[in-house]
Structure formats: structure tokens, C-alpha cells
Design a protein around this motif. Structure first.
Motif, PDB file in Angstrom:
ATOM      1  N   ASP A 299     -12.144   4.584  -0.841  1.00  0.00           N
ATOM      2  CA  ASP A 299     -11.042   5.264  -0.155  1.00  0.00           C
ATOM      3  C   ASP A 299     -11.521   6.536   0.532  1.00  0.00           C
ATOM      4  O   ASP A 299     -10.976   6.936   1.568  1.00  0.00           O
TER       5      ASP A 299
ATOM      6  N   GLY B 278       0.815  -1.210   0.000  1.00  0.00           N
ATOM      7  CA  GLY B 278       0.000   0.000   0.000  1.00  0.00           C
ATOM      8  C   GLY B 278       0.846   1.256   0.000  1.00  0.00           C
ATOM      9  O   GLY B 278       1.993   1.256   0.451  1.00  0.00           O
ATOM     10  N   LYS B 279       0.249   2.346  -0.517  1.00  0.00           N
ATOM     11  CA  LYS B 279       0.973   3.611  -0.619  1.00  0.00           C
ATOM     12  C   LYS B 279       1.454   4.102   0.738  1.00  0.00           C
ATOM     13  O   LYS B 279       2.598   4.555   0.882  1.00  0.00           O
TER      14      LYS B 279
ATOM     15  N   ASN C 229      -1.788   1.798   6.362  1.00  0.00           N
ATOM     16  CA  ASN C 229      -0.887   1.440   5.272  1.00  0.00           C
ATOM     17  C   ASN C 229      -1.342   1.886   3.888  1.00  0.00           C
ATOM     18  O   ASN C 229      -0.568   1.831   2.939  1.00  0.00           O
ATOM     19  N   GLY C 230      -2.599   2.286   3.756  1.00  0.00           N
ATOM     20  CA  GLY C 230      -3.126   2.644   2.447  1.00  0.00           C
ATOM     21  C   GLY C 230      -3.138   4.135   2.197  1.00  0.00           C
ATOM     22  O   GLY C 230      -2.368   4.900   2.786  1.00  0.00           O
TER      23      GLY C 230
END
Length: 244
Positions: free
Chosen positions: A229, A72-73, A188-189
Motif C-alpha cells: 500500500d 475497498g476503503k 478505490n483502496g
């Protein structure tokens, strides 16, 4: 002279990564008092992103490339933070939506180690392109959905934290590295951005916004953020208002 660590989280950006790195390399940050290091964190790309980045890094000692499994980003950003050596950290998406020329006005507004700089696309559209009606600060090529999500998050941040930030979704943010190093980042995203924003406000860190330019890209061009998101972002802001 202070050091700026530019962290580039990248996942399947073979179409853009070469041009992006050339653009970032071309910016003379030393004219505003910063030397720069560039850290590309490849988040488990399945295309040629890693190979392209490595080929550029082999020619420029100022670029480091880190490869990790897809996590994840937000996790890729955290990896970059751990390995960075700068006084400040700037997050740069691996596509061409944002213009690295905006580093300079953002860095000029960086007064001390108790300040973060957010590049605001909303303010950029208002001040540069005079977009006030009918949708305040909306880029002509931006969808209604992403623009509305940004407005809703601005309102949520104000209600929950008492701070008016016009563009919490911006991918251009400069943070004091020491502040990030001392944070226990749990996500984590894409929601990591919102966790950090919440914790900056709670720590009393000043967030200063600077108008920036950007060029929206579509899902067909590789845009990865989804409607879910936005919901996760709202929950993240609520969660970290409750959890200190």
C-alpha cells in the motif's frame, strides 16, 4: 449551526465498532458550532460488524448504516460522501486507533470552506509526548516500517507538490463536502486518501494540520494496511501530479 458528516468505512471490525460508535456519539460537537451525522459504510464485512452497527443505528436516528459489496476503503468513503449532507466531511476509521475527542481541536481550526484539516500523529507525538529523538514523532508502539513510510510520503508530497504535510497517512481528515462532491475520484483502496490530498493541493485548498493522539494497533489486532500500500501510495502521488 453547520453540519459535520462523520463517515466510518468499516470492514470486519466487530471487536471495535460498538465502542467506537459510543465514543463518537459522546463527543459534543455542538459546543464548537457543529451538529453531526454519522454514516457507517459496511464494506462487505463477513463478521458481525454490520449487525452491531445496525443495532446501534436502530436506537439513534443520528446514525445511518449503509451496506455494500467489498470494494475497498476508498470506495466506501466515496459512498459515504455521496450520501452525506454535511457542510464538512470527517473520515473516521472503525477501530480504536484514533480518539474522537480530537474532533474538537480539529473543528476549532476549521475557519472556512476553503480549508481542510489533517490530524497529525507526528505532531501529536512531538507536542504531547516530546518524541523528538531518535525517531521524530514516532509513537513508542509504532513499528519502524509504518513510521518510515509516513516520513517518505511527506518527502514525496513536498518534492511533487511543494507542500510539507507531516502526516499524509493520517486517517483523521476533515474536508469541505462541496470540494469532494466536485472531485472525480478514480481510486478505490487506501490510496484514495493520497489522490484526494493531491487534488486538494492542485485546487489550492488550504491544508491545516492539528496534533492528535492515537494508539497504534498491530496486524494481529486487525491492522489491514500492507507494505504494498505504501508503494501504491507513492505511485498515486506521482500519477496525479502528471494527470490533472
Amino acid at each position: 449551526m453547520k453540519k459535520l458528516s462523520i463517515i466510518i468505512p468499516a470492514f470486519n471490525e466487530e471487536k471495535f465498532i460498538l465502542q467506537l460508535l459510543e465514543n463518537v456519539q459522546s463527543i459534543d460537537t455542538e459546543q464548537v458550532g457543529f451538529i453531526k451525522e454519522i454514516l457507517v459504510v459496511d464494506d462487505g464485512s463477513t463478521d458481525k460488524t454490520l449487525n452491531i452497527a445496525m443495532s446501534i443505528a436502530n436506537k439513534d436516528k443520528g446514525i445511518s448504516v449503509i451496506h455494500q459489496e467489498n470494494k475497498g476503503k476508498g470506495n466506501a468513503v466515496q459512498t459515504g460522501i455521496k450520501l452525506s449532507k454535511g457542510d464538512f466531511v470527517l473520515i473516521q476509521d472503525a477501530d480504536l486507533e484514533y480518539d474522537p475527542n480530537d474532533y474538537l481541536p480539529m473543528l476549532k481550526c476549521l475557519k472556512d470552506s476553503n480549508t481542510s484539516i489533517y490530524g497529525s500523529r507526528i505532531l501529536g507525538q512531538i507536542f504531547f509526548n516530546k518524541r523528538l529523538f531518535p525517531f521524530i514523532g514516532k509513537h513508542s508502539q509504532q513499528g519502524i516500517g509504518p513510521w518510515l513510510a509516513s516520513i517518505i510520503l511527506t518527502i514525496f508530497v513536498f518534492i511533487l507538490y511543494g507542500r510539507w504535510i507531516t502526516d499524509t497517512l493520517t486517517a483523521y481528515k476533515i474536508y469541505p463536502r462541496k470540494v469532494l462532491k466536485n472531485m472525480n475520484i478514480r481510486t478505490n483502496g487506501f490510496e484514495t486518501d493520497h489522490e484526494i490530498t493531491a487534488k486538494l493541493i492542485q485546487k489550492g485548498i488550504n491544508i491545516h494540520e492539528v496534533p492528535i493522539n492515537y494508539q497504534p494497533r498491530s496486524k494481529a489486532e486487525g491492522k489491514k494496511i500492507r507494505m504494498i500500500d505504501g508503494i501504491i501510495a507513492i505511485w498515486t502521488l506521482i500519477k496525479f501530479r502528471i494527470i490533472k
